[in-house]
Design a protein around this motif. Structure first.
Motif, short mmCIF file in Angstrom:
data_model
loop_
_atom_site.label_atom_id
_atom_site.label_comp_id
_atom_site.label_asym_id
_atom_site.label_seq_id
_atom_site.Cartn_x
_atom_site.Cartn_y
_atom_site.Cartn_z
N PRO A 48 -5.82 25.12 -74.75
CA PRO A 48 -5.92 24.79 -76.18
C PRO A 48 -5.43 25.92 -77.09
O PRO A 48 -4.85 25.65 -78.15
N ILE A 49 -5.65 27.18 -76.69
CA ILE A 49 -5.18 28.29 -77.51
C ILE A 49 -3.66 28.31 -77.55
O ILE A 49 -3.04 28.47 -78.62
N ALA A 50 -3.03 28.14 -76.38
CA ALA A 50 -1.57 28.12 -76.35
C ALA A 50 -1.02 26.95 -77.16
O ALA A 50 0.01 27.07 -77.85
N THR B 174 3.42 26.34 -69.82
CA THR B 174 4.54 25.89 -70.65
C THR B 174 4.04 24.83 -71.62
O THR B 174 3.41 23.84 -71.21
N VAL B 175 4.32 25.03 -72.91
CA VAL B 175 3.85 24.12 -73.95
C VAL B 175 5.05 23.59 -74.72
O VAL B 175 5.91 24.37 -75.16
N PRO B 176 5.16 22.26 -74.89
CA PRO B 176 6.28 21.72 -75.67
C PRO B 176 6.12 22.06 -77.15
O PRO B 176 5.00 22.04 -77.68
N ILE B 177 7.22 22.37 -77.78
CA ILE B 177 7.22 22.64 -79.22
C ILE B 177 7.63 21.36 -79.92
O ILE B 177 8.81 20.97 -79.90
N ARG B 178 6.67 20.70 -80.53
CA ARG B 178 6.93 19.42 -81.18
C ARG B 178 6.32 19.44 -82.57
O ARG B 178 5.21 19.92 -82.78
N ARG C 227 9.36 19.25 -67.47
CA ARG C 227 8.14 18.44 -67.28
C ARG C 227 7.32 18.42 -68.56
O ARG C 227 6.75 17.39 -68.95
N ALA C 228 7.24 19.57 -69.24
CA ALA C 228 6.50 19.61 -70.50
C ALA C 228 7.20 18.80 -71.58
O ALA C 228 6.56 18.08 -72.35
N LEU C 229 8.53 18.91 -71.65
CA LEU C 229 9.26 18.15 -72.65
C LEU C 229 9.20 16.65 -72.39
O LEU C 229 9.06 15.85 -73.31
N THR C 230 9.28 16.29 -71.11
CA THR C 230 9.27 14.87 -70.75
C THR C 230 7.91 14.25 -71.00
O THR C 230 7.79 13.16 -71.58
N GLY C 231 6.86 14.94 -70.56
CA GLY C 231 5.52 14.39 -70.73
C GLY C 231 4.91 14.64 -72.07
O GLY C 231 3.93 13.98 -72.45
N GLY C 232 5.46 15.60 -72.81
CA GLY C 232 4.88 15.91 -74.11
C GLY C 232 3.55 16.62 -74.02
O GLY C 232 2.83 16.68 -75.01
N GLU C 233 3.20 17.15 -72.84
CA GLU C 233 1.92 17.83 -72.62
C GLU C 233 2.17 19.19 -71.97
O GLU C 233 3.19 19.39 -71.30
N ARG D 284 6.22 16.81 -86.21
CA ARG D 284 6.61 15.59 -86.92
C ARG D 284 7.35 14.61 -86.01
O ARG D 284 8.32 13.97 -86.41
N GLY D 285 6.90 14.54 -84.75
CA GLY D 285 7.49 13.62 -83.80
C GLY D 285 8.82 14.06 -83.23
O GLY D 285 9.45 13.30 -82.50
N ILE D 286 9.25 15.27 -83.53
CA ILE D 286 10.54 15.79 -83.08
C ILE D 286 10.30 16.87 -82.03
O ILE D 286 9.48 17.76 -82.21
N THR D 287 11.00 16.77 -80.91
CA THR D 287 10.93 17.79 -79.87
C THR D 287 11.94 18.88 -80.17
O THR D 287 13.14 18.62 -80.30
N LEU D 288 11.44 20.11 -80.29
CA LEU D 288 12.29 21.23 -80.66
C LEU D 288 12.62 22.14 -79.49
O LEU D 288 13.67 22.76 -79.46
N GLY D 289 11.71 22.24 -78.50
CA GLY D 289 11.93 23.15 -77.37
C GLY D 289 10.62 23.39 -76.66
O GLY D 289 9.71 22.57 -76.70
#
Length: 734
Positions: A312-314, A282-286, A241-247, A288-293
Motif C-alpha cells: 500500500p505504501i508503494a 513493481t507498481v503500475p503508474i496510472r 504483468r503489472a501493466l497488464t493486470g493493473g495491479e 485518470r484511467g491512463i497507463t503511463l508506465g
C-alpha cells in the motif's frame, strides 16, 4: 521465612502459614517476569545483573548463567551497551526513569530492528533506589508504520514540485530511497515522455518503455539501462504483468517467474547478482484511467524482503507521482502546442529592407509559466522606413499566444496606415479594450481584469536618420551609439494597453549612423531574484561589450542577463541603423503653378537616366505628374517631390494639406477620377501618411518595371500622353 532464591532476600511474610498463601503469588510473579513481552533484566547498584528473563537471553544469544552476576559491559562489550550502562547509572543516581528508542541490529537478530528501551529505578519502602530495571520491547512494526505514514506525508509535498516529467519521476525515486527501497526505477511509455496521449486501459505483449529516472541508496545504480534509453520488457516480466493486470506485482529471488524474467537480459542478471537484489515490487503508474508506465522498487541483501504492508505504501507513493506525471504530461503537450503557436505567430524571417540590420530572439520561460505573449516584429514602411515593435501580453499559455497573434496582426494593419507611433498606440489601446470586453464566444461580456498588454513602437527613417518612438507601459528602449555609449531612452512610459483614458506621447530623435536600438520585454530584465533596476544594469553591462554580429549580441545578452531558469518568457529585438546614400535620394521643391508639372516630369526623367533606370521613366513620369497635379490643384504649399532609390523606386509628393485622396472608379462619361486609379494599377503599392505639417502621398514600383500590356487601354482614350499638362483633372480627388 521464605527467601527469594534469585536475590536471597526474604519475601513478604515469614511464617509457614503465609507460605501457602504466597506460593501462588510468587508463581504468578515468575510467570509475569518470564512471559513478559519485554526483554527484562534487573541490575543492582553496581550494575551487576541480578536477574534476566529468557527473552533478553535470546536477544543477546546468551544463557542466563552467562549474563547473571556480571556487569552488562563485561558480558556484552560494544558502544551501544556502554551507552546503556551510562543510562542505568543515570537512573540510579537520579531515581528518575529514562526512555529511549533505537534502531539497530542485536546479536540475536539477522537484521536491524526498532527497540523501545525503558530503564526504571526499583525502590524500597523508604523510597531508596536499590536496583534498576531494564525493559526492551521490539517495536519494529510500530516504527515501520510511523515511517510509512511519514513517508506518505513527505511524498505529498516532495513529489510534483514542478510540471517537468523527468524531475517529477526523479522526486518519486528520491522519496522512496532509502526508507522504502534500496533501488528505485521509473520507466514510462515513450509517448508519455513526449507529452503524447497514451491509449487508455492496460497494455499487453512486449512493451517498450523509456528510463526516466533511477537511483540507489548506495550511490551506484545497478541498472542495465541508462537514463533516457529505451528497454524492451517481455510479456513475462513483472513490469508488463503489472501493466497488464493493473495491479502491483510482488516477487523476489525465490519466485521462478522473477528469475525467468531477468534471464532475458544478461546485463540485468549481472546487476541483480552483483548487488544482491532479492526482492522486487513493481507498481503500475496510472492516472485518470491512463497507463503511463511502471515504478520498480528493489531491496538488497541487507534488507528484509518486501511484505504485504509495503505494497500500500508503494501504491500511495506511485499514485501521488502518477497524478503529477500526468499533469506534467498534459502541461508538456499544452506547452508544446502553445510554443508552436507562438513561434508560428512570430516572424519566421525578417523582411528585406535597407533601414536597419536586425536580429531577434524569443525565449519561453523554463518554469510552469511556460509560453507567454511576448513578441517582436519588423515592418517595412513607405519611403524605405521601418517600424520596430516589441510587446508583451499579460498571461501565459495558449490564451496569451492567441492574444499576441491578434495584437501583432493589429499592429501590422495599423502600420500599413502609416500612423505616427503615438496614434498607432492609441488605436491599439482601443482594440485591446474591446478584446477584453468580449466573452469566450466573442459576444460582449464582462471585462477581464487580467487582459492587457504593453508595447513599444519605433519608426526609423534611413533618409533623415530620425527615429520616432512611443511606448505603452513597456520597458524603455536602449540605444548603443557607435562610440559604445549605452543609454535608456527617455520615452514617456504611458499606460499599458487596454486601460485607456490618457493619450500616448512620442519622442523623435536623430540617430548616428551605426547606432543600435534594443527593444525587449520585461521578462529579460525582471526576476524574482532581483528588481528591474538591477536587470537594467545587467543589460547595460551586456550592451557595452562589442560583438562581431547582432546574432552574437543577442546570444550574449540572453546569456548575461537572464537567469539559468527564467521565470517569464522574454523577447529581444536588436536593430543597427543604416542610412541611404545621398545619391539614392532626389528632392525638388515644386511651385504651386500648373506649369511646374512639365518641369517636374523632366527632372524625374533626368534623375532616372542618371540612375540607369530609363525603362522605368514612363511609369514614374506618369505617377509623378499625377501626384504633383493633384497637389497643385487640390492641396496647399509647400509642395515637394522626392524620389528614393532603394529596393524599390519610390515617388513621393508632400504638401501642406491634411486632406487625403481616395481611390474610386470613374464612370464611363466622367471627365475625372481616373488618375489615382491609374497610379494604383501601374505601381506595386501606394498610400498616404500624415506629417506634422501636412501629408505625403507615395507610390512604390519594382525596379525595371514595365507598363503591363493593356493597362492603359482599360481607362479610355487619354489623348496625347506626351503632353500630360493638357490632361483635364488627371488628379481628381473623387
Amino acid at each position: 521465612m521464605t527467601v527469594d532464591t534469585h536475590t536471597n532476600t526474604p519475601l513478604a511474610g515469614g511464617t509457614g502459614g503465609d507460605r501457602r498463601a504466597d506460593a501462588p503469588s510468587a508463581r504468578i510473579t515468575e510467570w509475569a517476569f518470564d512471559q513478559s513481552p519485554f526483554a527484562v533484566a534487573v541490575h543492582d547498584t553496581d550494575l551487576v545483573c541480578l536477574r534476566v528473563n529468557d527473552r533478553m537471553c535470546r536477544m543477546f544469544e546468551m544463557t542466563e548463567d552467562q549474563i547473571r552476576g556480571r556487569r552488562l559491559t563485561d558480558a556484552l562489550p560494544g558502544p551501544q551497551f556502554e551507552a546503556l550502562a551510562r543510562y542505568m547509572r543515570q537512573v540510579l543516581d537520579t531515581g528518575e526513569p529514562v526512555h529511549r528508542e533505537t534502531y539497530r541490529k542485536v546479536p540475536g537478530e539477522d537484521l536491524e530492528r526498532a527497540w523501545s528501551v525503558s530503564i526504571a529505578p526499583l525502590k524500597d519502602e523508604r523510597g531508596r533506589t536499590c536496583a534498576v530495571w531494564v525493559g526492551v520491547l521490539d517495536i519494529t512494526e510500530q516504527y515501520r508504520a510511523r515511517q510509512r505514514l511519514a513517508l506518505v506525508n513527505e511524498a505529498s509535498t516532495a513529489i510534483g514540485s514542478t510540471l517537468d516529467i523527468t524531475r517529477t519521476a526523479r522526486e518519486l525515486v528520491d522519496v522512496a530511497l532509502p526508507r522504502l527501497a534500496d533501488v528505485a526505477i521509473v520507466d514510462l511509455l515513450d509517448s508519455v515522455v513526449g507529452g503524447g496521449e497514451p491509449r487508455p486501459g492496460p497494455v499487453s505483449a512486449t512493451v517498450v518503455m523509456r528510463r526516466v529516472a533511477h537511483g540507489s541508496a548506495g550511490g551506484e545504480v545497478p541498472s542495465a539501462v541508462r537514463l533516457g534509453d529505451v528497454d524492451h520488457y517481455p510479456e513475462s516480466s513483472p513490469a508488463v504483468r503489472a501493466l497488464t493486470g493493473g495491479e502491483p506485482v510482488l516477487t523476489g529471488s525465490g519466485d521462478p517467474a522473477f528469475l525467468s524474467s531477468i534471464n532475458s537480459n544478461p546485463q540485468r542478471v549481472e546487476a541483480v547478482l552483483e548487488h544482491g537484489l532479492h526482492s522486487l515490487l513493481t507498481v503500475p503508474i496510472r492516472a485518470r484511467g491512463i497507463t503511463l508506465g511502471v515504478a520498480t522498487f528493489l531491496r538488497g541483501r541487507d534488507r528484509e524482503p518486501f511484505g504485504p504492508d509495503d505494497v500500500p505504501i508503494a501504491e500511495e507513493l506511485t499514485a501521488r507521482a502518477a497524478v503529477c506525471l500526468d499533469n506534467a504530461r498534459r502541461y508538456s503537450r499544452e506547452r508544446a502546442t502553445a510554443l508552436a503557436l507562438q513561434r508560428s505567430l512570430l516572424p519566421q524571417r525578417f523582411p528585406e529592407q535597407s533601414a536597419v540590420e536586425v536580429a531577434g530572439r524569443y525565449l519561453p520561460a523554463s518554469t510552469h509559466s511556460g509560453v507567454g505573449g511576448d513578441w517582436f516584429d519588423v515592418i517595412p514602411l513607405s519611403g524605405s522606413r521601418v517600424a520596430l515593435v516589441a510587446g508583451d501580453v499579460v498571461g501565459h499559455g495558449l490564451y496569451a499566444s492567441a492574444a499576441m497573434g491578434r495584437l501583432r496582426t493589429a499592429v501590422r494593419t495599423l502600420a500599413d496606415l502609416d500612423l505616427p507611433p503615438d496614434e498607432l498606440l492609441t488605436h491599439l489601446d482601443d482594440l485591446v479594450a474591446r478584446f477584453g470586453g468580449e466573452g469566450d464566444d466573442g459576444e460582449p461580456g464582462e471585462q477581464d481584469p487580467g487582459l492587457g498588454a504593453t508595447c513599444v513602437y519605433a519608426v526609423y527613417d534611413p533618409v533623415s536618420r530620425l527615429c520616432c518612438i512611443a511606448r505603452a507601459g513597456h520597458c524603455p528602449p536602449a540605444l548603443v551609439t557607435p562610440d559604445g555609449t549605452v543609454d535608456f531612452l527617455d520615452v514617456p512610459a504611458g499606460l499599458p494597453l487596454g486601460l485607456g483614458g490618457l493619450p500616448f506621447e512620442s519622442v523623435e530623435m536623430e540617430l548616428p549612423v551605426g547606432s543600435t536600438l534594443v527593444l525587449y520585454t520585461n521578462g529579460l530584465v525582471e526576476s524574482r531574484d532581483h528588481d528591474i533596476d538591477e536587470g537594467l544594469q545587467r543589460l547595460r553591462r551586456a550592451l557595452t561589450r562589442t560583438s562581431p554580429s547582432l546574432e552574437t549580441t543577442c546570444e550574449h545578452i540572453l546569456g548575461s542577463v537572464l537567469p539559468e531558469r527564467p521565470m517569464d518568457d522574454a523577447a529581444l529585438l536588436v536593430a543597427r541603423t543604416r542610412v541611404l546614400k545621398p545619391d539614392q535620394v532626389a528632392t525638388w521643391d515644386i511651385p504651386t503653378d500648373p506649369a511646374a508639372v512639365a518641369d517636374a516630369r523632366r527632372k524625374v526623367t533626368e534623375q532616372l537616366s542618371a540612375w540607369g533606370l530609363g525603362d522605368a521613366a514612363f511609369v514614374t513620369e506618369l505617377v509623378a505628374s499625377e501626384l504633383v497635379t493633384n497637389a497643385i490643384r487640390h492641396a496647399e504649399g509647400p509642395i515637394r517631390l522626392r524620389l528614393i532609390l532603394d529596393r524599390t523606386l519610390t515617388c513621393e509628393v508632400s504638401d501642406g494639406s491634411e486632406t487625403a485622396p481616395h481611390l474610386r472608379r470613374a464612370r464611363a462619361f466622367d471627365e475625372g477620377g481616373r488618375g489615382l486609379l491609374l497610379v494604383a494599377q501601374l505601381t506595386q503599392s501606394w498610400g498616404t501618411r500624415h506629417t506634422a505639417h501636412g501629408k505625403t502621398i507615395w507610390a512604390e514600383q519594382t525596379l525595371l518595371a514595365q507598363t503591363p500590356p493593356g493597362v492603359l487601354g482599360g481607362f479610355g482614350d487619354f489623348g496625347d500622353l506626351d503632353d500630360l499638362d493638357d490632361f483635364d483633372d488627371l488628379g481628381d480627388l473623387g
